[in-house]
Design a protein around this motif. Structure first.
Motif, mmCIF file in Angstrom:
data_model
loop_
_atom_site.group_PDB
_atom_site.id
_atom_site.type_symbol
_atom_site.label_atom_id
_atom_site.label_comp_id
_atom_site.label_asym_id
_atom_site.label_seq_id
_atom_site.Cartn_x
_atom_site.Cartn_y
_atom_site.Cartn_z
ATOM 1 N N LEU A 146 0.825 -1.203 0.000
ATOM 2 C CA LEU A 146 0.000 0.000 0.000
ATOM 3 C C LEU A 146 0.863 1.259 0.000
ATOM 4 C CD1 LEU A 146 -2.583 -1.020 2.767
ATOM 5 C CD2 LEU A 146 -2.806 -1.316 0.286
ATOM 6 N N PRO A 147 0.408 2.317 -0.669
ATOM 7 C CA PRO A 147 1.087 3.612 -0.554
ATOM 8 C C PRO A 147 1.062 4.074 0.902
ATOM 9 C CG PRO A 147 -0.478 3.612 -2.376
ATOM 10 C CD PRO A 147 -0.732 2.360 -1.600
ATOM 11 N N VAL A 148 2.164 4.632 1.364
ATOM 12 C CA VAL A 148 2.291 5.020 2.772
ATOM 13 C C VAL A 148 2.086 6.525 2.926
ATOM 14 C CG1 VAL A 148 3.799 5.048 4.794
ATOM 15 C CG2 VAL A 148 3.904 3.132 3.185
ATOM 16 N N VAL A 157 -2.913 0.272 -5.517
ATOM 17 C CA VAL A 157 -2.454 -0.802 -4.631
ATOM 18 C C VAL A 157 -1.534 -1.745 -5.394
ATOM 19 C CG1 VAL A 157 -3.225 -2.827 -3.324
ATOM 20 C CG2 VAL A 157 -4.464 -0.671 -3.128
ATOM 21 N N LYS A 158 -0.453 -2.175 -4.724
ATOM 22 C CA LYS A 158 0.485 -3.117 -5.328
ATOM 23 C C LYS A 158 0.126 -4.544 -4.942
ATOM 24 C CE LYS A 158 3.580 -0.322 -3.603
ATOM 25 N NZ LYS A 158 4.855 0.276 -3.117
ATOM 26 N N HIS A 159 1.025 -5.458 -5.143
ATOM 27 C CA HIS A 159 0.755 -6.876 -4.917
ATOM 28 C C HIS A 159 0.869 -7.236 -3.437
ATOM 29 C CE1 HIS A 159 0.547 -11.140 -5.766
ATOM 30 N NE2 HIS A 159 1.637 -11.340 -5.081
ATOM 31 N N PHE A 160 -0.124 -7.933 -2.925
ATOM 32 C CA PHE A 160 -0.078 -8.443 -1.557
ATOM 33 C C PHE A 160 0.655 -9.775 -1.541
ATOM 34 C CE2 PHE A 160 -3.443 -5.414 -1.113
ATOM 35 C CZ PHE A 160 -3.451 -5.048 0.222
ATOM 36 N N LEU A 161 1.498 -9.964 -0.546
ATOM 37 C CA LEU A 161 2.202 -11.228 -0.388
ATOM 38 C C LEU A 161 1.253 -12.289 0.158
ATOM 39 C CD1 LEU A 161 5.444 -9.847 1.323
ATOM 40 C CD2 LEU A 161 5.086 -10.327 -1.115
ATOM 41 N N ILE A 162 1.615 -13.559 0.033
ATOM 42 C CA ILE A 162 0.817 -14.641 0.610
ATOM 43 C C ILE A 162 0.763 -14.455 2.128
ATOM 44 C CG2 ILE A 162 0.707 -17.130 1.037
ATOM 45 C CD1 ILE A 162 1.923 -17.562 -1.694
ATOM 46 N N GLY A 163 -0.417 -14.465 2.673
ATOM 47 C CA GLY A 163 -0.582 -14.273 4.114
ATOM 48 C C GLY A 163 -0.676 -12.824 4.547
ATOM 49 N N GLN A 164 -0.505 -11.902 3.618
ATOM 50 C CA GLN A 164 -0.540 -10.467 3.941
ATOM 51 C C GLN A 164 -1.936 -9.935 3.617
ATOM 52 O OE1 GLN A 164 1.705 -7.809 1.393
ATOM 53 N NE2 GLN A 164 2.508 -6.684 3.141
ATOM 54 N N TYR A 165 -2.836 -10.084 4.589
ATOM 55 C CA TYR A 165 -4.217 -9.687 4.357
ATOM 56 C C TYR A 165 -4.657 -8.630 5.354
ATOM 57 C CZ TYR A 165 -4.520 -13.273 0.894
ATOM 58 O OH TYR A 165 -4.302 -13.997 -0.249
ATOM 59 N N LYS A 257 -9.896 -3.781 -11.137
ATOM 60 C CA LYS A 257 -9.322 -5.118 -11.260
ATOM 61 C C LYS A 257 -8.489 -5.504 -10.040
ATOM 62 C CE LYS A 257 -6.465 -7.925 -14.372
ATOM 63 N NZ LYS A 257 -5.687 -7.917 -15.642
ATOM 64 N N LYS A 258 -7.742 -4.560 -9.472
ATOM 65 C CA LYS A 258 -6.879 -4.866 -8.327
ATOM 66 C C LYS A 258 -7.689 -5.228 -7.091
ATOM 67 C CE LYS A 258 -2.717 -2.374 -9.739
ATOM 68 N NZ LYS A 258 -1.724 -1.328 -9.365
ATOM 69 N N LEU A 259 -8.832 -4.590 -6.915
ATOM 70 C CA LEU A 259 -9.715 -4.953 -5.813
ATOM 71 C C LEU A 259 -10.274 -6.351 -6.046
ATOM 72 C CD1 LEU A 259 -11.465 -4.505 -3.312
ATOM 73 C CD2 LEU A 259 -13.106 -3.307 -4.766
ATOM 74 N N LEU A 264 -10.444 -11.979 -4.484
ATOM 75 C CA LEU A 264 -10.315 -13.372 -4.928
ATOM 76 C C LEU A 264 -9.259 -14.098 -4.104
ATOM 77 C CD1 LEU A 264 -11.117 -15.529 -7.081
ATOM 78 C CD2 LEU A 264 -9.189 -14.696 -8.434
ATOM 79 N N ASN A 265 -8.135 -13.440 -3.867
ATOM 80 C CA ASN A 265 -7.066 -14.059 -3.072
ATOM 81 C C ASN A 265 -7.501 -14.288 -1.624
ATOM 82 O OD1 ASN A 265 -5.382 -14.090 -5.284
ATOM 83 N ND2 ASN A 265 -4.309 -12.207 -4.740
ATOM 84 N N TYR A 266 -8.321 -13.381 -1.114
ATOM 85 C CA TYR A 266 -8.839 -13.551 0.244
ATOM 86 C C TYR A 266 -9.713 -14.809 0.318
ATOM 87 C CZ TYR A 266 -10.186 -11.708 4.878
ATOM 88 O OH TYR A 266 -10.360 -11.518 6.228
ATOM 89 N N LEU A 267 -10.544 -15.004 -0.717
ATOM 90 C CA LEU A 267 -11.378 -16.209 -0.770
ATOM 91 C C LEU A 267 -10.515 -17.466 -0.843
ATOM 92 C CD1 LEU A 267 -14.218 -15.103 -3.219
ATOM 93 C CD2 LEU A 267 -14.324 -15.296 -0.734
ATOM 94 N N GLN A 268 -9.430 -17.370 -1.534
ATOM 95 C CA GLN A 268 -8.507 -18.501 -1.629
ATOM 96 C C GLN A 268 -8.003 -18.911 -0.247
ATOM 97 O OE1 GLN A 268 -4.201 -18.315 -3.231
ATOM 98 N NE2 GLN A 268 -5.439 -18.858 -5.001
ATOM 99 N N ILE A 269 -7.671 -17.914 0.576
ATOM 100 C CA ILE A 269 -7.212 -18.191 1.935
ATOM 101 C C ILE A 269 -8.334 -18.793 2.774
ATOM 102 C CG2 ILE A 269 -6.447 -17.109 4.083
ATOM 103 C CD1 ILE A 269 -4.249 -17.485 2.012
ATOM 104 N N MET A 270 -9.555 -18.275 2.636
ATOM 105 C CA MET A 270 -10.686 -18.812 3.391
ATOM 106 C C MET A 270 -10.956 -20.265 3.022
ATOM 107 S SD MET A 270 -11.634 -16.484 5.510
ATOM 108 C CE MET A 270 -13.188 -17.181 6.087
ATOM 109 N N MET A 271 -10.897 -20.587 1.747
ATOM 110 C CA MET A 271 -11.083 -21.973 1.306
ATOM 111 C C MET A 271 -9.950 -22.855 1.825
ATOM 112 S SD MET A 271 -13.928 -22.202 -0.452
ATOM 113 C CE MET A 271 -13.849 -23.587 -1.587
ATOM 114 N N THR A 272 -8.750 -22.293 1.865
ATOM 115 C CA THR A 272 -7.594 -23.044 2.360
ATOM 116 C C THR A 272 -7.754 -23.373 3.840
ATOM 117 O OG1 THR A 272 -6.112 -22.035 0.733
ATOM 118 C CG2 THR A 272 -5.091 -22.972 2.700
#
Length: 342
Positions: A146-148, A157-165, A257-259, A264-272
């Protein structure tokens, strides 16, 4: 109008709620503190809440309700909030007092009053995994994504790392945004904090990230909802929350698109999480629940199913082999070691 409402849901929290309340009170007159007693019957939670209301008139309100669970307590807090902004603080967590002062100072700049900028939709800060016995506490920060220190939109917004939610501990929403988007958390259900963060995201356009460690997320009680054994025992509720979040995702409507990618990635974590809990339970019944979760998604939203199953995590979570289960558990244990989340 107060600048910020801090809602503190409490259920039999007498042993530890004072530390949480005191941290919120460090905000002084800018803050409204709502202590929501969720039908506590085993201790002095309500008495303690009322004692704070008596000592801090105009700042603290003690609200009693019949037991409805964490989500219903948050609903009650939102219904009664008079602050421009709204934050949930769990009764076993606390706010860092120095960081809280800095956050309130920054929020004051976005109050919409004469000489100040228009209010934000979403304010984000860091949180600390305050795990008992862990010497080096892990910080969840967002500076790489995120911009600071400035207002931004999802396009920036840039790319979130795995686990960075972005979790409940990270966010302060504008109160009216939560009301206008129709947020209502299900009663008698755990893990609804994921819905609290996730559901309003498409309505948040004007955002600000402050790289400061505001929230200390306590982990260590055996009866805590995020304890692995407790989560396995409540896997039905984890799956229910996951299904609700899946139903909120509309690939055709969510912009930009970034949102859409973040959600989508958040849903991936929830399914995981739901899938790994089933695997680690060593229960045939829970494995059937995992399979039903994936099959129901395939039936109701084939496009979303294809995207989630086609990911690396999706392949591991749905593979019905011992190797697939080991891969899933290995990924879970690695994340657990890094972040210390339960």
């Amino acid at each position: 109008m107060k600048l910020l409402t801090v809602a503190i849901p409490c259920y039999n929290s007498a042993d530890y709620m004072r530390r949480s309340i005191d941290s919120a009170l460090s905000g002084g007159e800018l803050v409204e503190v709502l202590i929501i007693d969720d039908g506590s019957a085993k201790d002095d939670t309500l008495r303690i809440a009322k004692s704070y209301e008596e000592r801090y008139p105009g700042i603290v309100r003690a609200i009693h309700q019949e037991n409805g669970g964490h989500g219903e307590a948050v609903n009650t807090g939102l219904k009664n909030a008079s602050g421009l902004y709204f934050k949930v603080l769990d009764s076993d967590d606390r706010l860092d007092k120095a960081s809280f002062q800095a956050v309130l100072s920054k929020l004051s700049e976005f109050s919409g009053e004469e000489g100040s900028e228009e209010p934000l939709d979403l304010f984000i800060s860091n949180f600390i995994y305050d795990k008992v016995g862990q010497r080096h506490k892990r910080v969840m920060s967002y500076r790489s994504a995120l911009p600071v220190g400035r207002v931004f939109s999802w396009d920036e917004v840039k790319h979130f790392l795995i686990g960075q939610y972005i979790l409940m501990h990270s966010v302060i929403y504008r109160t009216e945004l939560l009301r206008q988007c129709g947020l209502k958390l299900p009663a008698h259900t755990f893990y609804v904090d994921n819905i609290y963060v996730y559901y309003p995201l498409p309505h948040a356009h004007r955002m600000y990230y402050m790289d400061i460690n505001l929230y200390r997320y306590f982990i260590g009680r055996e009866d805590q909802s995020v304890h692995e054994n407790v989560m396995i025992g409540r896997i039905d509720q984890q799956i229910l929350v996951t299904k609700l979040m899946l139903s909120y995702y509309d690939m055709e409507q969510i912009e930009p698109k970034k949102l859409r990618r973040y959600m989508l990635n958040y849903l991936q974590i929830m399914m995981t999480i739901s899938s790994v809990l089933a695997i680690r339970s060593r229960s045939e019944e829970n494995m059937k629940k995992r399979d039903e979760l994936w099959s129901s998604l395939k039936k109701e939203d084939p496009k979303l199913y294809k995207k989630l199953k086609g990911s690396v995590l999706g392949v591991a979570m749905t593979r019905k082999t011992k190797l697939g289960n080991r891969l899933a558990e290995g990924a879970y244990k690695a994340a657990q070691k890094i972040y210390g989340f339960n």
